[in-house]
Write a protein that holds these residues in place. Structure first.
Motif, PDB file in Angstrom:
ATOM      1  N   ASN A 123      48.487  45.214  29.334  1.00  0.00           N
ATOM      2  CA  ASN A 123      49.606  44.184  29.638  1.00  0.00           C
ATOM      3  C   ASN A 123      50.691  44.616  30.771  1.00  0.00           C
ATOM      4  N   GLN A 124      51.008  45.849  30.958  1.00  0.00           N
ATOM      5  CA  GLN A 124      51.771  46.450  31.806  1.00  0.00           C
ATOM      6  C   GLN A 124      51.084  46.497  33.149  1.00  0.00           C
ATOM      7  N   LEU A 125      49.616  46.829  32.958  1.00  0.00           N
ATOM      8  CA  LEU A 125      48.774  46.937  34.272  1.00  0.00           C
ATOM      9  C   LEU A 125      48.876  45.304  34.631  1.00  0.00           C
ATOM     10  N   LEU A 126      48.657  44.428  34.140  1.00  0.00           N
ATOM     11  CA  LEU A 126      48.513  43.068  34.420  1.00  0.00           C
ATOM     12  C   LEU A 126      49.820  42.525  34.895  1.00  0.00           C
ATOM     13  N   LYS A 127      50.943  42.895  34.562  1.00  0.00           N
ATOM     14  CA  LYS A 127      52.164  42.388  34.936  1.00  0.00           C
ATOM     15  C   LYS A 127      52.383  43.157  36.348  1.00  0.00           C
ATOM     16  N   ALA A 128      52.202  44.433  36.376  1.00  0.00           N
ATOM     17  CA  ALA A 128      52.459  45.367  37.766  1.00  0.00           C
ATOM     18  C   ALA A 128      51.534  44.738  38.780  1.00  0.00           C
ATOM     19  N   THR A 129      50.390  44.422  38.422  1.00  0.00           N
ATOM     20  CA  THR A 129      49.381  43.836  39.535  1.00  0.00           C
ATOM     21  C   THR A 129      49.594  42.430  39.702  1.00  0.00           C
ATOM     22  N   ASP A 130      50.214  41.586  39.340  1.00  0.00           N
ATOM     23  CA  ASP A 130      50.497  40.322  39.229  1.00  0.00           C
ATOM     24  C   ASP A 130      48.935  39.662  38.752  1.00  0.00           C
ATOM     25  N   GLY A 131      48.720  39.863  37.674  1.00  0.00           N
ATOM     26  CA  GLY A 131      47.165  39.504  37.034  1.00  0.00           C
ATOM     27  C   GLY A 131      46.258  39.864  38.015  1.00  0.00           C
ATOM     28  N   PHE A 132      46.365  40.798  38.528  1.00  0.00           N
ATOM     29  CA  PHE A 132      45.210  41.301  39.480  1.00  0.00           C
ATOM     30  C   PHE A 132      44.983  40.423  40.400  1.00  0.00           C
ATOM     31  N   SER A 133      45.952  40.049  41.154  1.00  0.00           N
ATOM     32  CA  SER A 133      45.800  39.065  42.242  1.00  0.00           C
ATOM     33  C   SER A 133      45.211  39.493  43.454  1.00  0.00           C
ATOM     34  N   GLU A 134      44.853  38.626  44.174  1.00  0.00           N
ATOM     35  CA  GLU A 134      44.028  39.116  45.654  1.00  0.00           C
ATOM     36  C   GLU A 134      45.005  39.633  46.566  1.00  0.00           C
ATOM     37  N   ALA A 135      46.312  39.062  46.270  1.00  0.00           N
ATOM     38  CA  ALA A 135      47.415  39.621  47.266  1.00  0.00           C
ATOM     39  C   ALA A 135      47.738  41.175  47.015  1.00  0.00           C
ATOM     40  N   ASN A 136      47.431  41.640  45.910  1.00  0.00           N
ATOM     41  CA  ASN A 136      47.505  43.096  45.444  1.00  0.00           C
ATOM     42  C   ASN A 136      46.041  43.992  45.621  1.00  0.00           C
ATOM     43  N   LEU A 137      45.040  43.224  46.023  1.00  0.00           N
ATOM     44  CA  LEU A 137      43.603  43.915  46.051  1.00  0.00           C
ATOM     45  C   LEU A 137      43.898  44.878  47.323  1.00  0.00           C
ATOM     46  N   ILE A 138      43.623  46.172  47.333  1.00  0.00           N
ATOM     47  CA  ILE A 138      43.619  47.065  48.453  1.00  0.00           C
ATOM     48  C   ILE A 138      42.068  47.312  48.818  1.00  0.00           C
ATOM     49  N   GLY A 139      41.147  47.249  47.974  1.00  0.00           N
ATOM     50  CA  GLY A 139      39.724  47.494  48.461  1.00  0.00           C
ATOM     51  C   GLY A 139      38.741  47.125  47.193  1.00  0.00           C
ATOM     52  N   SER A 140      37.622  47.026  47.500  1.00  0.00           N
ATOM     53  CA  SER A 140      36.470  46.675  46.695  1.00  0.00           C
ATOM     54  C   SER A 140      35.184  47.440  47.127  1.00  0.00           C
ATOM     55  N   GLY A 141      34.368  47.844  46.065  1.00  0.00           N
ATOM     56  CA  GLY A 141      33.118  48.118  46.446  1.00  0.00           C
ATOM     57  C   GLY A 141      31.942  47.712  45.382  1.00  0.00           C
ATOM     58  N   GLY A 142      31.022  48.172  45.388  1.00  0.00           N
ATOM     59  CA  GLY A 142      29.856  47.895  44.316  1.00  0.00           C
ATOM     60  C   GLY A 142      30.069  47.940  42.877  1.00  0.00           C
ATOM     61  N   PHE A 143      31.127  49.068  42.821  1.00  0.00           N
ATOM     62  CA  PHE A 143      31.213  49.252  41.315  1.00  0.00           C
ATOM     63  C   PHE A 143      32.772  49.382  40.713  1.00  0.00           C
ATOM     64  N   CYS A 144      33.730  49.124  41.522  1.00  0.00           N
ATOM     65  CA  CYS A 144      34.914  49.009  41.178  1.00  0.00           C
ATOM     66  C   CYS A 144      35.821  48.214  42.476  1.00  0.00           C
ATOM     67  N   SER A 145      36.975  47.797  41.986  1.00  0.00           N
ATOM     68  CA  SER A 145      37.890  47.275  42.667  1.00  0.00           C
ATOM     69  C   SER A 145      39.371  48.072  42.569  1.00  0.00           C
ATOM     70  N   PHE A 146      40.145  48.202  43.535  1.00  0.00           N
ATOM     71  CA  PHE A 146      41.330  48.793  43.429  1.00  0.00           C
ATOM     72  C   PHE A 146      42.643  47.804  43.921  1.00  0.00           C
ATOM     73  N   TYR A 147      43.533  47.954  42.890  1.00  0.00           N
ATOM     74  CA  TYR A 147      44.651  46.993  43.301  1.00  0.00           C
ATOM     75  C   TYR A 147      45.845  47.906  43.159  1.00  0.00           C
ATOM     76  N   LYS A 148      47.029  47.362  43.961  1.00  0.00           N
ATOM     77  CA  LYS A 148      48.229  47.856  43.787  1.00  0.00           C
ATOM     78  C   LYS A 148      49.121  47.261  43.218  1.00  0.00           C
ATOM     79  N   GLY A 149      50.081  47.832  42.594  1.00  0.00           N
ATOM     80  CA  GLY A 149      51.226  47.426  41.542  1.00  0.00           C
ATOM     81  C   GLY A 149      52.445  48.133  41.633  1.00  0.00           C
ATOM     82  N   THR A 150      53.340  47.593  40.846  1.00  0.00           N
ATOM     83  CA  THR A 150      54.709  48.406  40.662  1.00  0.00           C
ATOM     84  C   THR A 150      54.857  48.211  39.154  1.00  0.00           C
ATOM     85  N   LEU A 151      54.960  49.600  38.400  1.00  0.00           N
ATOM     86  CA  LEU A 151      55.356  49.858  37.340  1.00  0.00           C
ATOM     87  C   LEU A 151      57.130  49.612  36.878  1.00  0.00           C
TER      88      LEU A 151
END
Length: 95
Positions: free
Chosen positions: A45-73
């Motif tokens: 839940n903290q990660l969900l809140k920090a990344t704004d629900g894993f929104s596209e705006a916080n997407l840093i990058g993605s590949g075949g096996f994973c995606s990276f999101y930025k967030g603020t705790l």
């Protein structure tokens, strides 16, 4: 003479073993302490809140096996984090 040399050798070997045992024990405690300082326990839940629900705006990058999101705790002053989300449905993605 031989018995004296053998006793000295056994004593030196025992001292080396005890020193090595104490050194490993103290290294294990310090590494465990530093590991707990480095890694913060965060809930989903903290990660969900920090990344704004894993929104596209916080997407840093993605590949075949994973995606990276930025967030603020809220927990930390410098609470910027990068969150790696594994795509476990893809073959080859592992933790």
């Amino acid at each position: 003479m031989v018995i004296m040399i053998a006793s000295i050798l056994v004593t030196v070997l025992c001292c080396m073993y005890v020193y090595d045992w104490f050194k490993k024990k103290s290294d294990g405690q310090s590494s465990q302490l530093s590991r707990s300082k480095r890694f913060l326990k965060v809930s989903y839940n903290q990660l969900l809140k920090a990344t704004d629900g894993f929104s596209e705006a916080n997407l840093i990058g993605s590949g075949g096996f994973c995606s990276f999101y930025k967030g603020t705790l809220d927990v930390d002053d410098d609470g910027f984090v990068a969150v790696k989300v594994l795509h476990l449905q893809n073959r080859g993605a592992q933790m």
